[in-house]
Scaffold this motif. Structure first.
Motif, PDB file in Angstrom:
ATOM      1  N   LYS A 129     -10.626  17.159   7.568  1.00 39.34           N
ATOM      2  CA  LYS A 129     -11.249  16.014   8.209  1.00 39.34           C
ATOM      3  C   LYS A 129     -10.202  15.055   8.759  1.00 39.34           C
ATOM      4  CE  LYS A 129     -15.242  17.581   6.980  1.00 39.34           C
ATOM      5  NZ  LYS A 129     -16.094  18.233   7.985  1.00 39.34           N
ATOM      6  N   SER A 130     -10.434  14.592   9.969  1.00 40.96           N
ATOM      7  CA  SER A 130      -9.528  13.622  10.577  1.00 40.96           C
ATOM      8  C   SER A 130      -9.785  12.263   9.973  1.00 40.96           C
ATOM      9  CB  SER A 130      -9.758  13.576  12.092  1.00 40.96           C
ATOM     10  OG  SER A 130      -9.044  12.509  12.645  1.00 40.96           O
ATOM     11  N   TYR A 131      -8.771  11.694   9.362  1.00 38.11           N
ATOM     12  CA  TYR A 131      -8.888  10.391   8.738  1.00 38.11           C
ATOM     13  C   TYR A 131      -9.263   9.332   9.743  1.00 38.11           C
ATOM     14  CZ  TYR A 131      -7.409   6.235   6.115  1.00 38.11           C
ATOM     15  OH  TYR A 131      -7.359   5.012   5.492  1.00 38.11           O
ATOM     16  N   LYS A 165      -5.919  19.653  13.748  1.00 41.19           N
ATOM     17  CA  LYS A 165      -6.220  18.824  14.900  1.00 41.19           C
ATOM     18  C   LYS A 165      -5.466  17.494  14.841  1.00 41.19           C
ATOM     19  CE  LYS A 165     -10.506  17.178  12.764  1.00 41.19           C
ATOM     20  NZ  LYS A 165     -11.971  17.112  12.885  1.00 41.19           N
ATOM     21  N   PHE A 166      -5.341  16.876  15.974  1.00 48.26           N
ATOM     22  CA  PHE A 166      -4.639  15.609  16.132  1.00 48.26           C
ATOM     23  C   PHE A 166      -5.202  14.547  15.186  1.00 48.26           C
ATOM     24  CE2 PHE A 166      -4.314  11.560  18.659  1.00 48.26           C
ATOM     25  CZ  PHE A 166      -2.938  11.409  18.554  1.00 48.26           C
ATOM     26  N   CYS A 167      -4.312  13.833  14.521  1.00 48.56           N
ATOM     27  CA  CYS A 167      -4.664  12.752  13.594  1.00 48.56           C
ATOM     28  C   CYS A 167      -5.472  13.249  12.386  1.00 48.56           C
ATOM     29  CB  CYS A 167      -5.416  11.629  14.316  1.00 48.56           C
ATOM     30  SG  CYS A 167      -4.307  10.444  15.122  1.00 48.56           S
ATOM     31  N   THR A 168      -5.027  14.339  11.797  1.00 48.51           N
ATOM     32  CA  THR A 168      -5.576  14.751  10.501  1.00 48.51           C
ATOM     33  C   THR A 168      -4.736  14.073   9.432  1.00 48.51           C
ATOM     34  OG1 THR A 168      -6.325  16.881  11.359  1.00 48.51           O
ATOM     35  CG2 THR A 168      -6.084  16.690   8.982  1.00 48.51           C
ATOM     36  N   ILE A 169      -5.296  13.050   8.805  1.00 50.42           N
ATOM     37  CA  ILE A 169      -4.550  12.197   7.884  1.00 50.42           C
ATOM     38  C   ILE A 169      -5.307  12.082   6.560  1.00 50.42           C
ATOM     39  CG2 ILE A 169      -3.552   9.897   7.535  1.00 50.42           C
ATOM     40  CD1 ILE A 169      -3.436   9.583  10.550  1.00 50.42           C
ATOM     41  N   TYR A 170      -4.575  12.225   5.463  1.00 55.05           N
ATOM     42  CA  TYR A 170      -5.150  12.101   4.129  1.00 55.05           C
ATOM     43  C   TYR A 170      -4.642  10.828   3.464  1.00 55.05           C
ATOM     44  CZ  TYR A 170      -7.010  16.813   4.389  1.00 55.05           C
ATOM     45  OH  TYR A 170      -7.728  17.927   4.753  1.00 55.05           O
ATOM     46  N   GLU A 171      -5.508  10.249   2.640  1.00 60.65           N
ATOM     47  CA  GLU A 171      -5.147   9.001   1.966  1.00 60.65           C
ATOM     48  C   GLU A 171      -4.059   9.209   0.926  1.00 60.65           C
ATOM     49  OE1 GLU A 171      -8.916   7.637   0.518  1.00 60.65           O
ATOM     50  OE2 GLU A 171      -9.263   6.422   2.305  1.00 60.65           O
ATOM     51  N   ASP A 172      -4.026  10.407   0.316  1.00 64.99           N
ATOM     52  CA  ASP A 172      -2.991  10.685  -0.675  1.00 64.99           C
ATOM     53  C   ASP A 172      -2.884  12.197  -0.863  1.00 64.99           C
ATOM     54  OD1 ASP A 172      -5.118  11.476  -2.491  1.00 64.99           O
ATOM     55  OD2 ASP A 172      -5.404   9.344  -2.906  1.00 64.99           O
ATOM     56  N   THR A 173      -1.855  12.603  -1.598  1.00 63.41           N
ATOM     57  CA  THR A 173      -1.627  14.033  -1.811  1.00 63.41           C
ATOM     58  C   THR A 173      -2.728  14.665  -2.647  1.00 63.41           C
ATOM     59  OG1 THR A 173      -0.197  13.503  -3.699  1.00 63.41           O
ATOM     60  CG2 THR A 173       0.872  13.867  -1.567  1.00 63.41           C
ATOM     61  N   ALA A 174      -3.355  13.900  -3.517  1.00 62.46           N
ATOM     62  CA  ALA A 174      -4.422  14.452  -4.372  1.00 62.46           C
ATOM     63  C   ALA A 174      -5.575  14.980  -3.524  1.00 62.46           C
ATOM     64  CB  ALA A 174      -4.919  13.393  -5.353  1.00 62.46           C
ATOM     65  N   ASN A 175      -5.970  14.214  -2.491  1.00 64.90           N
ATOM     66  CA  ASN A 175      -7.053  14.653  -1.608  1.00 64.90           C
ATOM     67  C   ASN A 175      -6.656  15.893  -0.824  1.00 64.90           C
ATOM     68  OD1 ASN A 175      -8.863  12.627  -2.302  1.00 64.90           O
ATOM     69  ND2 ASN A 175      -8.075  11.211  -0.764  1.00 64.90           N
ATOM     70  N   LEU A 176      -5.392  15.933  -0.392  1.00 62.30           N
ATOM     71  CA  LEU A 176      -4.907  17.094   0.341  1.00 62.30           C
ATOM     72  C   LEU A 176      -4.886  18.325  -0.560  1.00 62.30           C
ATOM     73  CD1 LEU A 176      -3.631  18.524   2.747  1.00 62.30           C
ATOM     74  CD2 LEU A 176      -1.426  17.553   2.084  1.00 62.30           C
ATOM     75  N   MET A 225       0.837  -1.200   0.000  1.00 62.31           N
ATOM     76  CA  MET A 225       0.000   0.000   0.000  1.00 62.31           C
ATOM     77  C   MET A 225       0.874   1.253   0.000  1.00 62.31           C
ATOM     78  SD  MET A 225      -2.965  -1.056   2.750  1.00 62.31           S
ATOM     79  CE  MET A 225      -3.924   0.415   2.416  1.00 62.31           C
ATOM     80  N   SER A 226       0.345   2.349  -0.550  1.00 63.61           N
ATOM     81  CA  SER A 226       1.076   3.604  -0.587  1.00 63.61           C
ATOM     82  C   SER A 226       1.013   4.276   0.782  1.00 63.61           C
ATOM     83  CB  SER A 226       0.483   4.532  -1.646  1.00 63.61           C
ATOM     84  OG  SER A 226      -0.870   4.799  -1.353  1.00 63.61           O
ATOM     85  N   ASN A 227       1.850   5.297   0.954  1.00 64.16           N
ATOM     86  CA  ASN A 227       1.885   6.015   2.214  1.00 64.16           C
ATOM     87  C   ASN A 227       0.694   6.942   2.370  1.00 64.16           C
ATOM     88  OD1 ASN A 227       4.250   4.907   3.225  1.00 64.16           O
ATOM     89  ND2 ASN A 227       5.540   6.399   2.164  1.00 64.16           N
ATOM     90  N   LEU A 228       0.289   7.148   3.622  1.00 60.88           N
ATOM     91  CA  LEU A 228      -0.702   8.156   3.966  1.00 60.88           C
ATOM     92  C   LEU A 228       0.022   9.470   4.247  1.00 60.88           C
ATOM     93  CD1 LEU A 228      -2.771   5.959   6.455  1.00 60.88           C
ATOM     94  CD2 LEU A 228      -3.363   6.458   4.071  1.00 60.88           C
ATOM     95  N   ILE A 229      -0.738  10.560   4.321  1.00 57.81           N
ATOM     96  CA  ILE A 229      -0.169  11.877   4.576  1.00 57.81           C
ATOM     97  C   ILE A 229      -0.727  12.424   5.884  1.00 57.81           C
ATOM     98  CG2 ILE A 229       0.141  14.228   3.709  1.00 57.81           C
ATOM     99  CD1 ILE A 229       1.461  12.153   1.970  1.00 57.81           C
ATOM    100  N   TYR A 230       0.160  12.634   6.865  1.00 58.20           N
ATOM    101  CA  TYR A 230      -0.240  13.244   8.134  1.00 58.20           C
ATOM    102  C   TYR A 230      -0.020  14.748   8.017  1.00 58.20           C
ATOM    103  CZ  TYR A 230      -0.812  13.881  13.177  1.00 58.20           C
ATOM    104  OH  TYR A 230      -1.276  14.271  14.413  1.00 58.20           O
ATOM    105  N   LEU A 231      -1.075  15.524   8.252  1.00 59.32           N
ATOM    106  CA  LEU A 231      -1.012  16.982   8.109  1.00 59.32           C
ATOM    107  C   LEU A 231      -0.926  17.645   9.482  1.00 59.32           C
ATOM    108  CD1 LEU A 231      -1.197  19.545   6.354  1.00 59.32           C
ATOM    109  CD2 LEU A 231      -3.697  19.353   6.498  1.00 59.32           C
ATOM    110  N   TYR A 232       0.180  18.350   9.721  1.00 61.52           N
ATOM    111  CA  TYR A 232       0.355  19.096  10.970  1.00 61.52           C
ATOM    112  C   TYR A 232      -0.270  20.486  10.885  1.00 61.52           C
ATOM    113  CZ  TYR A 232       3.778  15.576  12.369  1.00 61.52           C
ATOM    114  OH  TYR A 232       4.394  14.396  12.710  1.00 61.52           O
ATOM    115  N   GLY A 233      -0.100  21.131   9.738  1.00 57.75           N
ATOM    116  CA  GLY A 233      -0.633  22.478   9.608  1.00 57.75           C
ATOM    117  C   GLY A 233      -0.190  23.119   8.308  1.00 57.75           C
ATOM    118  N   LEU A 234      -0.505  24.410   8.189  1.00 61.88           N
ATOM    119  CA  LEU A 234      -0.279  25.146   6.949  1.00 61.88           C
ATOM    120  C   LEU A 234       0.433  26.455   7.238  1.00 61.88           C
ATOM    121  CD1 LEU A 234      -3.913  24.621   5.637  1.00 61.88           C
ATOM    122  CD2 LEU A 234      -1.917  23.308   4.923  1.00 61.88           C
TER     123      LEU A 234
END
Length: 279
Positions: free
Chosen positions: A273-275, A93-104, A1-10
């Motif tokens: 959205k928190s994954y 927020k804690f555990c904001t995770i995206y399935e891939d960069t496209a969604n982010l 499986m590919s990697n997920l993306i954990y988002l800390y902030g912008l």
């Protein structure tokens, strides 16, 4: 499986171009945090192995592994704090995770105007929190001693038969309890009215219980304020003067900051959205 993306902030891309990202460890404890430019906005992220951090696994950890939760929450907070010290920063927020960069990318692009406006607001302001604690026993004793109506009732009770005294004392305890709650609300609201006019925005939050604070005193007020940087000194001085005027040991006031602006970014509150909870 590919990697997920954990988002800390912008952060604003122009700030990222001026100051390189510090070397910070990612959420899994082995990878490194990196920047992901999306036009004028840069996401601060890390990669996570999908096998180890899928929605089902994280939900199980959140509900059953308190040590994991505490360690990861501490990592998230420390990382957010470090990034906030470097940049104009919108924390997620804690555990904001995206399935891939496209969604982010799609999320950032669809909220670009909102995010740009938030950067402008946060660049000129700081988030401060106000917490008030009460020594409930001392406040209760103070109310009993200072309220003339209660003093009058206490004197009248001594003249009654012992059987009646028990029930009348219960009535007094109930009256003291009501006044206790009113005084706790009054104290917090009084200070809040003084400082909110200095802020551009504020939010009154739910009080934490003693299990969360680890303190003997009861938390009776909990709020956050977005304060223009040029007014922060005034904000602090208002609180210090108010605290000095009390001159007693019933209340303890804590004003802390500046914090990452968790409470004053609409994006961090709703759009991302928190994954872990929205697989």
């Amino acid at each position: 499986m590919s990697n997920l993306i954990y988002l800390y902030g912008l952060v604003p891309t122009e700030e990222m171009e001026k100051e390189s990202l510090s070397n910070l460890t990612g959420f899994d404890g082995t990878s490194s945090i990196y920047s992901l430019p999306i036009g004028d906005i840069t996401a601060i992220v890390c990669a996570l192995p999908a096998d180890d951090y899928n929605a089902a696994t994280i939900e199980s950890k959140l509900n059953q592994d308190m040590e994991w939760l505490q360690n990861k929450a501490f990592h998230h907070h420390e990382t957010i704090t470090a990034l906030h010290q470097q940049y104009t920063f919108i924390p997620l927020k804690f555990c904001t995770i995206y399935e891939d960069t496209a969604n982010l990318y799609e999320t950032i692009r669809s909220n670009e105007k909102q995010l740009t406006d938030s950067f402008q607001t946060l660049h000129a302001s700081e988030e401060w929190t106000l917490k008030i604690y009460c020594n409930e026993q001392k406040l209760r004793e103070s109310i009993k001693e200072s309220d003339p109506e209660i003093e009058k009732q206490k004197e009248e009770i001594t003249k009654l038969p012992r059987g009646r005294q028990f029930f009348e004392k219960k009535k007094i305890d109930s009256l003291v309890g009501k006044q206790l709650d009113q005084e706790k609300d009054r104290f917090g609201e009084t200070l809040h009215r003084l400082v909110k006019d200095v802020a551009t925005n504020y939010t009154v939050k739910k009080n934490w219980n003693k299990d969360m604070t680890g303190l003997k005193e009861e938390m009776v007020w909990n709020s956050a304020y977005l304060v223009p940087k040029e007014k922060v000194e005034n904000f602090i001085n208002i609180i210090l003067r108010f605290e000095k005027e009390q001159a007693d040991t019933v209340w303890r006031i804590e004003a802390t900051g500046p914090w990452p602006a968790y409470h004053f970014s609409d994006f961090s509150q709703s759009e991302a959205k928190s994954y872990a909870n929205n697989s």
